[in-house]
Motif scaffolding. Structure first.
Motif, PDB file in Angstrom:
ATOM      1  N   LEU A 259       0.802  -1.221   0.000  1.00 20.70           N
ATOM      2  CA  LEU A 259       0.000   0.000   0.000  1.00 20.70           C
ATOM      3  C   LEU A 259       0.836   1.273   0.000  1.00 20.70           C
ATOM      4  CD1 LEU A 259      -2.790  -1.027   2.555  1.00 20.70           C
ATOM      5  CD2 LEU A 259      -2.975  -0.914   0.066  1.00 20.70           C
ATOM      6  N   ILE A 260       2.043   1.215   0.536  1.00 19.85           N
ATOM      7  CA  ILE A 260       2.848   2.438   0.697  1.00 19.85           C
ATOM      8  C   ILE A 260       4.130   2.386  -0.131  1.00 19.85           C
ATOM      9  CG2 ILE A 260       4.097   3.892   2.335  1.00 19.85           C
ATOM     10  CD1 ILE A 260       2.128   3.060   4.477  1.00 19.85           C
ATOM     11  N   PHE A 261       4.959   1.397   0.121  1.00 19.28           N
ATOM     12  CA  PHE A 261       6.308   1.438  -0.445  1.00 19.28           C
ATOM     13  C   PHE A 261       6.366   0.987  -1.899  1.00 19.28           C
ATOM     14  CE2 PHE A 261       7.000   1.106   4.158  1.00 19.28           C
ATOM     15  CZ  PHE A 261       7.746   2.256   4.344  1.00 19.28           C
ATOM     16  N   SER A 262       5.586  -0.012  -2.278  1.00 17.11           N
ATOM     17  CA  SER A 262       5.603  -0.435  -3.681  1.00 17.11           C
ATOM     18  C   SER A 262       5.095   0.668  -4.610  1.00 17.11           C
ATOM     19  CB  SER A 262       4.789  -1.719  -3.858  1.00 17.11           C
ATOM     20  OG  SER A 262       5.449  -2.809  -3.258  1.00 17.11           O
ATOM     21  N   PRO A 263       3.959   1.347  -4.314  1.00 13.32           N
ATOM     22  CA  PRO A 263       3.562   2.479  -5.173  1.00 13.32           C
ATOM     23  C   PRO A 263       4.597   3.592  -5.214  1.00 13.32           C
ATOM     24  CG  PRO A 263       1.722   1.768  -3.820  1.00 13.32           C
ATOM     25  CD  PRO A 263       2.925   1.043  -3.316  1.00 13.32           C
ATOM     26  N   LEU A 264       5.228   3.875  -4.064  1.00 13.13           N
ATOM     27  CA  LEU A 264       6.261   4.912  -4.035  1.00 13.13           C
ATOM     28  C   LEU A 264       7.443   4.521  -4.904  1.00 13.13           C
ATOM     29  CD1 LEU A 264       7.372   7.558  -2.847  1.00 13.13           C
ATOM     30  CD2 LEU A 264       8.199   6.236  -0.890  1.00 13.13           C
ATOM     31  N   GLU A 265       7.857   3.264  -4.829  1.00 15.48           N
ATOM     32  CA  GLU A 265       8.975   2.803  -5.640  1.00 15.48           C
ATOM     33  C   GLU A 265       8.636   2.842  -7.119  1.00 15.48           C
ATOM     34  OE1 GLU A 265      12.239  -0.754  -5.208  1.00 15.48           O
ATOM     35  OE2 GLU A 265      10.130  -1.275  -4.948  1.00 15.48           O
ATOM     36  N   ARG A 266       7.409   2.441  -7.486  1.00 19.86           N
ATOM     37  CA  ARG A 266       7.002   2.489  -8.894  1.00 19.86           C
ATOM     38  C   ARG A 266       6.968   3.928  -9.406  1.00 19.86           C
ATOM     39  NH1 ARG A 266       3.214  -1.484  -7.282  1.00 19.86           N
ATOM     40  NH2 ARG A 266       1.560   0.090  -7.232  1.00 19.86           N
ATOM     41  N   TRP A 267       6.520   4.856  -8.559  1.00 18.41           N
ATOM     42  CA  TRP A 267       6.485   6.260  -8.973  1.00 18.41           C
ATOM     43  C   TRP A 267       7.892   6.782  -9.231  1.00 18.41           C
ATOM     44  CZ3 TRP A 267       8.505  10.555  -6.343  1.00 18.41           C
ATOM     45  CH2 TRP A 267       8.192  11.793  -6.916  1.00 18.41           C
ATOM     46  N   VAL A 268       8.837   6.430  -8.374  1.00 23.82           N
ATOM     47  CA  VAL A 268      10.216   6.882  -8.554  1.00 23.82           C
ATOM     48  C   VAL A 268      10.798   6.300  -9.839  1.00 23.82           C
ATOM     49  CG1 VAL A 268      12.559   6.742  -7.609  1.00 23.82           C
ATOM     50  CG2 VAL A 268      10.635   7.259  -6.104  1.00 23.82           C
ATOM     51  N   LEU A 269      10.576   5.013 -10.078  1.00 22.85           N
ATOM     52  CA  LEU A 269      11.106   4.385 -11.286  1.00 22.85           C
ATOM     53  C   LEU A 269      10.448   4.959 -12.535  1.00 22.85           C
ATOM     54  CD1 LEU A 269      11.297   0.657 -10.137  1.00 22.85           C
ATOM     55  CD2 LEU A 269      13.176   2.273 -10.369  1.00 22.85           C
ATOM     56  N   ARG A 270       9.135   5.180 -12.467  1.00 26.08           N
ATOM     57  CA  ARG A 270       8.431   5.706 -13.638  1.00 26.08           C
ATOM     58  C   ARG A 270       8.876   7.133 -13.944  1.00 26.08           C
ATOM     59  NH1 ARG A 270       3.481   4.878 -11.947  1.00 26.08           N
ATOM     60  NH2 ARG A 270       3.436   2.753 -12.767  1.00 26.08           N
ATOM     61  N   SER A 271       9.130   7.932 -12.913  1.00 27.21           N
ATOM     62  CA  SER A 271       9.565   9.305 -13.137  1.00 27.21           C
ATOM     63  C   SER A 271      10.929   9.380 -13.787  1.00 27.21           C
ATOM     64  CB  SER A 271       9.581  10.074 -11.799  1.00 27.21           C
ATOM     65  OG  SER A 271      10.571   9.549 -10.925  1.00 27.21           O
ATOM     66  N   ARG A 272      11.692   8.283 -13.705  1.00 26.81           N
ATOM     67  CA  ARG A 272      13.012   8.243 -14.344  1.00 26.81           C
ATOM     68  C   ARG A 272      13.013   7.453 -15.638  1.00 26.81           C
ATOM     69  NH1 ARG A 272      13.578   9.929  -9.631  1.00 26.81           N
ATOM     70  NH2 ARG A 272      15.489  10.820  -8.771  1.00 26.81           N
ATOM     71  N   GLY A 273      11.821   7.104 -16.116  1.00 24.28           N
ATOM     72  CA  GLY A 273      11.731   6.370 -17.369  1.00 24.28           C
ATOM     73  C   GLY A 273      12.159   4.932 -17.277  1.00 24.28           C
ATOM     74  N   LEU A 274      12.269   4.399 -16.039  1.00 24.96           N
ATOM     75  CA  LEU A 274      12.706   3.021 -15.855  1.00 24.96           C
ATOM     76  C   LEU A 274      11.546   2.048 -15.771  1.00 24.96           C
ATOM     77  CD1 LEU A 274      15.494   3.659 -13.188  1.00 24.96           C
ATOM     78  CD2 LEU A 274      15.744   3.385 -15.658  1.00 24.96           C
ATOM     79  N   LEU A 275      10.325   2.564 -15.750  1.00 31.24           N
ATOM     80  CA  LEU A 275       9.145   1.721 -15.671  1.00 31.24           C
ATOM     81  C   LEU A 275       8.069   2.348 -16.535  1.00 31.24           C
ATOM     82  CD1 LEU A 275       7.897  -0.771 -14.253  1.00 31.24           C
ATOM     83  CD2 LEU A 275       6.992   0.794 -12.537  1.00 31.24           C
ATOM     84  N   VAL A 276       7.661   1.624 -17.561  1.00 30.90           N
ATOM     85  CA  VAL A 276       6.645   2.142 -18.479  1.00 30.90           C
ATOM     86  C   VAL A 276       5.280   1.959 -17.850  1.00 30.90           C
ATOM     87  CG1 VAL A 276       5.621   1.905 -20.758  1.00 30.90           C
ATOM     88  CG2 VAL A 276       8.082   1.623 -20.465  1.00 30.90           C
ATOM     89  N   LYS A 277       4.487   3.005 -17.807  1.00 36.04           N
ATOM     90  CA  LYS A 277       3.170   2.936 -17.231  1.00 36.04           C
ATOM     91  C   LYS A 277       2.284   2.057 -18.091  1.00 36.04           C
ATOM     92  CE  LYS A 277      -0.555   5.853 -15.461  1.00 36.04           C
ATOM     93  NZ  LYS A 277      -1.062   7.218 -15.300  1.00 36.04           N
ATOM     94  N   GLY A 278       1.563   1.171 -17.423  1.00 38.41           N
ATOM     95  CA  GLY A 278       0.688   0.269 -18.134  1.00 38.41           C
ATOM     96  C   GLY A 278       1.418  -0.945 -18.673  1.00 38.41           C
TER      97      GLY A 278
END
Length: 294
Positions: free
Chosen positions: A275-294
């Motif tokens: 609920l807390i850390f996994s969404p935060l980690e995904r947001w950090v990775l996505r903001s750096r282009g390391l995780l494509v949304k969807g």
């Protein structure tokens, strides 16, 4: 010659199209079937396999003593009874409220401490090895002195949580700051982002991956420290948390209650991470282009 130039242009266009495809992000949500197959089904299968093996040990009489290994049905009955009596949520809330509040205090202390250690050479030389040593020290070792210093109350619990979580948070931030490219800092100073402004606008955002990793590890240490404190320091005025529930089951030789406490501790730890850390980690990775949304 013309054909060679045409082929080169086609290759360049193909490469450009491929890069555009890599950078493209889907804005819609993935279909439920894909989410179910990729994210929901695997943990469900894992839980079913564990329950099947557990029940198999009982049914095949590999383990015949219920005082050593209760059946899943017996553990479920204990959980259900606690729910019907209205005590189950109380056990969970007592521990979760302590853990989250203690982690919040650790965050307030560990973040500036990590920045100070990362940016001041003398402080790093003096405090850095101490933080690493504290991080490797089992949190249960802090419970006896905390009880002697602070007594059997919630302040003792929070002290143990802080001593367990602060070193991990600080060291995570130090690791993140160490990985910030010096070019970022020079560019920030060139644009006027020096001192606190540089720390806020350049250093912290660039150090987020290491910082988030430190936060996750800090929560794990905080949760384990709290459970150790609740198991060892039992007192009626402290209320009954999950660690105390585990200790009560041991004292009563009630393995169903022991397994109930273990499963609840595990479920709460997983839930906080999801609920807390996994969404935060995904947001950090996505903001750096390391995780494509969807």
């Amino acid at each position: 010659m013309a054909s060679t130039e045409t082929k080169t242009a086609q290759d360049a266009a193909s490469v450009e199209a491929g890069l555009d495809a890599l950078e493209a992000r889907t804005t819609g949500r993935p279909p439920f079937r894909q989410t179910f197959v990729n994210k929901i089904l695997p943990p469900v299968i894992a839980v079913v396999v564990v329950l099947a093996v557990w029940q198999g040990l009982i049914s095949l009489r590999i383990v015949t003593d219920p005082t050593k290994l209760p059946s899943p049905a017996a553990v479920w009955h204990t959980v259900r009874e606690a729910w019907l009596q209205g005590t189950l949520l109380g056990f969970i809330w007592t521990s979760v409220s302590r853990g989250l509040l203690g982690f919040f205090f650790a965050l307030l202390i560990g973040t500036p401490l990590g920045l100070l250690v990362a940016r001041v050479r003398f402080v790093r030389a003096a405090v850095g090895p101490v933080l690493s040593g504290l991080q490797s020290l089992p949190s249960v070792a802090w419970v006896p002195p905390a009880v002697i210093w602070l007594g059997l109350d919630n302040s003792m619990m929070y002290a143990v949580i802080l001593l367990g979580a602060v070193p991990s948070i600080a060291n995570g931030l130090v690791s993140g700051v160490d990985q910030v490219p010096p070019l970022f800092l020079r560019a920030g100073r060139t644009m006027g982002a020096a001192g606190l402004r540089g720390t806020w606008h350049i250093t912290l955002p660039a150090a987020l991956p290491g910082y988030v990793a430190g936060l996750k590890q800090g929560w794990a240490f905080a949760w384990r420290s709290l459970m150790a404190a609740e198991i060892i320091a039992s007192f009626p005025d402290l209320g009954v948390g999950l660690g105390q529930l585990l200790e009560n089951g041991r004292n009563a030789s009630d393995m169903a209650m022991v397994f109930e406490a273990i499963l609840l501790i595990l479920v709460v730890g997983i839930a906080i991470d999801l609920l807390i850390f996994s969404p935060l980690e995904r947001w950090v990775l996505r903001s750096r282009g390391l995780l494509v949304k969807g």
